[in-house]
Motif scaffolding. Structure first.
Motif, PDB file in Angstrom:
ATOM      1  N   GLY A 138      38.752  45.424  44.085  1.00  9.75           N
ATOM      2  CA  GLY A 138      38.771  45.707  45.501  1.00  9.75           C
ATOM      3  C   GLY A 138      37.369  45.645  46.049  1.00  9.75           C
ATOM      4  N   GLY A 321      39.133  37.464  46.277  1.00 13.23           N
ATOM      5  CA  GLY A 321      39.229  37.967  44.918  1.00 13.23           C
ATOM      6  C   GLY A 321      37.910  38.548  44.462  1.00 13.23           C
ATOM      7  N   THR A 409      42.237  33.448  48.815  1.00 14.95           N
ATOM      8  CA  THR A 409      42.421  33.821  50.187  1.00 14.95           C
ATOM      9  C   THR A 409      42.566  32.666  51.096  1.00 14.95           C
ATOM     10  N   GLN A 481      45.383  42.900  40.375  1.00 17.65           N
ATOM     11  CA  GLN A 481      45.484  42.054  41.563  1.00 17.65           C
ATOM     12  C   GLN A 481      45.943  40.673  41.112  1.00 17.65           C
ATOM     13  N   GLU A 483      47.832  36.764  42.709  1.00 16.80           N
ATOM     14  CA  GLU A 483      48.396  35.966  43.791  1.00 16.80           C
ATOM     15  C   GLU A 483      49.680  35.304  43.310  1.00 16.80           C
ATOM     16  N   VAL A 515      48.976  44.472  50.235  1.00 14.95           N
ATOM     17  CA  VAL A 515      49.548  43.133  50.073  1.00 14.95           C
ATOM     18  C   VAL A 515      49.336  42.360  51.369  1.00 14.95           C
ATOM     19  N   VAL A 531      49.030  37.855  48.186  1.00 13.92           N
ATOM     20  CA  VAL A 531      48.061  38.491  47.292  1.00 13.92           C
ATOM     21  C   VAL A 531      48.341  39.984  47.318  1.00 13.92           C
ATOM     22  N   ALA A 532      48.611  40.553  46.161  1.00 14.23           N
ATOM     23  CA  ALA A 532      48.924  41.974  46.065  1.00 14.23           C
ATOM     24  C   ALA A 532      47.917  42.663  45.151  1.00 14.23           C
ATOM     25  N   PHE A 533      47.657  43.912  45.443  1.00 21.94           N
ATOM     26  CA  PHE A 533      46.584  44.655  44.789  1.00 21.94           C
ATOM     27  C   PHE A 533      47.057  46.089  44.589  1.00 21.94           C
ATOM     28  N   PHE A 535      45.990  49.741  42.846  1.00 25.43           N
ATOM     29  CA  PHE A 535      44.754  50.362  42.366  1.00 25.43           C
ATOM     30  C   PHE A 535      44.772  51.856  42.631  1.00 25.43           C
TER      31      PHE A 535
END
Length: 687
Positions: A138, A321, A409, A481, A483, A515, A531-533, A535
């Protein structure tokens, strides 16, 4: 402590006049960091202890309750603010580490006002030896709140700053984000929207006698206006500046819109682009070490590999990223594969490997600047087969060498790198059947973590959920993370009411979740990826258990979707352990949405005369033999999959439900597939 005491003795003897003068004007005087540093070290020989590590866990801007007690506490136990951590580090002679996690919202310096150069308010004064690093994954952002600069590095300091975004620092005179008087190393730092109004260095001012080394950094939209020099960087007389693989774009000043140099400055493998005013470079020419790109000619680059009046085709600043914001190189960029072929960093600003074959000519050469274009992970070809395939518990794993993701991205232009499934999949008699739940895991534990997306079956016009699962491979995974590419026309990820992808985390993991669609600001069929993250927002970072579902997304299958398989392709994985360190060599297992033809539910009709069931045992059915003809067909297997996915009622094929529990399981589908391959035998029939 020794370093702090030595510095305070110098302050009591009389603070160098240049400090006061620099706050109100652009006048700058020589300071002596080498002499001061040597003096401080001489006082401290034999008394240096191990440095401390302070992990910031609050976005509040509060000072330390008792600087020097080696406890980062802003008056409340267990509350360690960024300001308090800097104060504690200043009070020791050792090299302390300050870890800044990617907390939301950003760290904003709200404690405004002039200070006594001890970081109690205003900018963060750094007096000693500090490593200050963002940890993620992140983006960790520090915001100057348009009220002061962010860091003031004194001549007594040796400072390393990495993996941070510094934004909205603003002063009148020198260094909107950082004023450096010591020895400063910047690694993977992004400067955005910083400013000085009448001085030098909209983002960074390197003072006389100071040294600044920059590696894989990005400067975007920093200014020294209306009367200033060096919109991004000002290197003042007697200062030393080293730039390696840096990207500067859209900065502006009266002179030297990107860089204004009056000292000694070298530059290598860097992009200097598109300054809004003042030209790209000003002052004393930079010493080029080759392989630099200037969108004009003001930098006077003249060494091998240098490009003048070239077009890097930079995207806007975005999260591509890694651990900071970057500017991706779009297809056709003059910077792609034009960097130094023999001497460039092993990673780009995001931590992605260099060199990579960004132009797909089979030769991997470093790109110019902070961003390296990585080739995409190939999209698997998924085709249906006429002969049904028995589902196996072995996931297909596509190894991804130490993360080899292309930009995740928006900005990656959209892009020859987007692995979009074929819009018209081949129609076949029988799509490969997939588990209606998570993809079964192999019995052998992999050497590195695996991210896998589930396969699901669907019919045109339906909605199905797909999930991303982690196999941790004995690693303590703290954040993930990745994609996912999908077909935007026939099998897109559905939007929620917010307009974001209809994806939700596994709440049992207790993690924060972000996301986004890609490209940024895409609409409808423009959206080709998510794209999901996942954390931990606050320390401590908790471990994600092995075999966990991380998050799930809704796929809205078009009513016009041709039959076949639509790939769900994972790429650009970033997996970190509980200490925030990136785990290399993450493997990816792709999945698909298999679109099948709907079949009508059989309707019962009364018969005046009982009809014999054609089976070895009266009233018995072979597993999967929906119509009782002693064989299992492709259509019947498809019907079973529809029941398993709750798209069809159990009444559509009572023989599918062997244990009569009202559900069709993977084991029952496997048994039916076996009978489709081998035929029904008397001992296989069930009542």
């Amino acid at each position: 402590m020794c370093g702090g005491a030595a510095y305070r003795r110098r302050e009591q003897a009389g603070r160098p006049s240049s400090f006061a003068q620099q706050r109100g004007s652009a006048r700058l005087e020589q300071r002596g960091p080498i002499v001061g540093l040597a003096f401080t070290l001489a006082l401290c020989v034999g008394s240096v202890a191990a440095g401390a590590t302070f992990t910031v866990n609050s976005v509040l801007d509060l000072p330390d309750a008792a600087p020097g007690d080696r406890v980062c506490s802003a008056g409340t136990p267990d509350v360690c603010t960024l300001r308090a951590a800097v104060q504690e580090a200043n009070a020791t002679s050792e090299e302390d580490v300050i870890r800044v996690p990617s907390l939301q919202p950003r760290f904003r310096l709200t404690l405004h006002g002039s200070d006594g150069e001890d970081a109690t308010r205003g900018d963060l004064d750094i007096l000693g030896n500090i490593v200050l690093e963002g940890i993620g994954p992140g983006v960790a952002l520090i915001d100057g709140d348009r009220a002061d600069r962010i860091f003031d590095v004194f001549d007594s300091a040796q400072v390393t700053i990495r993996n941070l975004v510094l934004q909205q620092g603003q002063v009148e005179a020198a260094g909107g984000a950082i004023r450096n008087g010591g020895i400063l190393k910047l690694e993977a730092v992004t400067f955005r929207d910083n400013a000085v109004s009448a001085g030098s260095g909209g983002a960074l001012a390197n003072l006389p006698g100071a040294r600044a080394e920059l590696l894989n950094c990005t400067f975007f939209n920093n200014t020294a206006m209306p009367n200033g020099q060096g919109g991004a960087i000002a290197n003042l007389p007697g200062a030393t500046l080293v730039l390696e693989s840096v990207t500067l774009s859209t900065n502006g000043a009266t002179a030297g819109g990107a860089i204004h140099n009056l000292g000694v400055a070298t530059i290598h493998n860097s992009v200097v682009a598109a300054s809004s005013t003042g030209g790209n470079c000003g002052g004393v020419p930079l010493v080029s070490r080759g392989f630099n790109l200037d969108t004009g000619g003001s930098c006077l680059f003249d060494q091998p590999g240098d490009l003048n009046n070239a077009d890097p085709r930079l995207s806007g600043l975005a999260f591509n990223g890694g651990l900071s914001l970057t500017m991706a190189l779009l297809p056709g960029s003059d910077a792609i594969d034009r960097g130094d072929p023999t001497d460039c960093p092993l990673q780009d600003q995001r931590g992605f490997p260099r060199p990579a074959d960004g132009d797909s000519d089979a030769f991997a050469v470093c790109d110019i600047g902070a961003f390296e274009v990585n080739p995409p992970t190939p999209t698997p070809t998924i085709t249906a087969t006429a002969t049904p395939t028995v589902p196996t518990p072995t996931a297909t794993i596509t190894p991804t060498p130490s993360p080899v993701p292309p930009s995740p991205t928006a900005s990656q232009a959209e892009e020859t790198q987007t692995p979009t499934p074929t819009r018209t999949p081949s129609v076949a008699a029988s799509p490969t059947l997939a588990s209606p739940s998570a993809t079964p895991s192999p019995s052998v534990t992999p050497a590195f973590p695996v991210l896998e997306v589930t396969n699901v079956n669907a019919i045109p016009g339906s909605r199905v959920r797909v999930s991303v699962r982690l196999r941790a491979a004995n690693y303590q995974v703290g954040a993930v993370q990745v994609e996912m590419a999908f077909d935007p026309a026939y099998a897109p990820i559905a939007p929620a009411d917010t307009g974001l992808p209809d994806c939700s985390p596994n709440t049992a993991l207790g993690k924060s979740f972000l996301v986004e669609f890609r490209p940024v600001a895409c609409i409808g069929e423009q959206c080709t990826r998510t794209v999901a993250f996942l954390f931990s927002e606050l320390p401590p970072v908790t471990e994600i258990p092995d075999e966990s579902v991380l998050w799930s997304c809704t796929v809205a299958v078009s009513s016009q979707a041709p039959l076949g398989a639509y790939a769900l392709t994972l790429r650009d994985a970033f997996v970190a352990d509980v200490d925030g360190e990136r785990i290399p060599n993450v493997m990816l297992s792709h999945g698909a949405v298999v679109v099948m033809a709907p079949t009508d539910t059989p309707t019962s009709t009364a018969s005046p005369t009982p009809t014999a069931t054609p089976s070895p045992t009266q009233g018995a059915l072979c597993p999967g033999d929906c119509n009782g003809d002693q064989r299992v067909t492709i259509e019947e297997l498809v019907t079973m999959a529809g029941i398993a996915l709750e798209l069809r009622p159990v009444a559509a094929c009572e023989a599918a439900d062997r244990d009569r529990n009202g559900q069709v399981t993977v084991d029952e589908i496997v048994a039916a597939v076996a009978r489709a391959l081998n035929g029904c035998e008397a001992h296989d029939f069930v009542a």
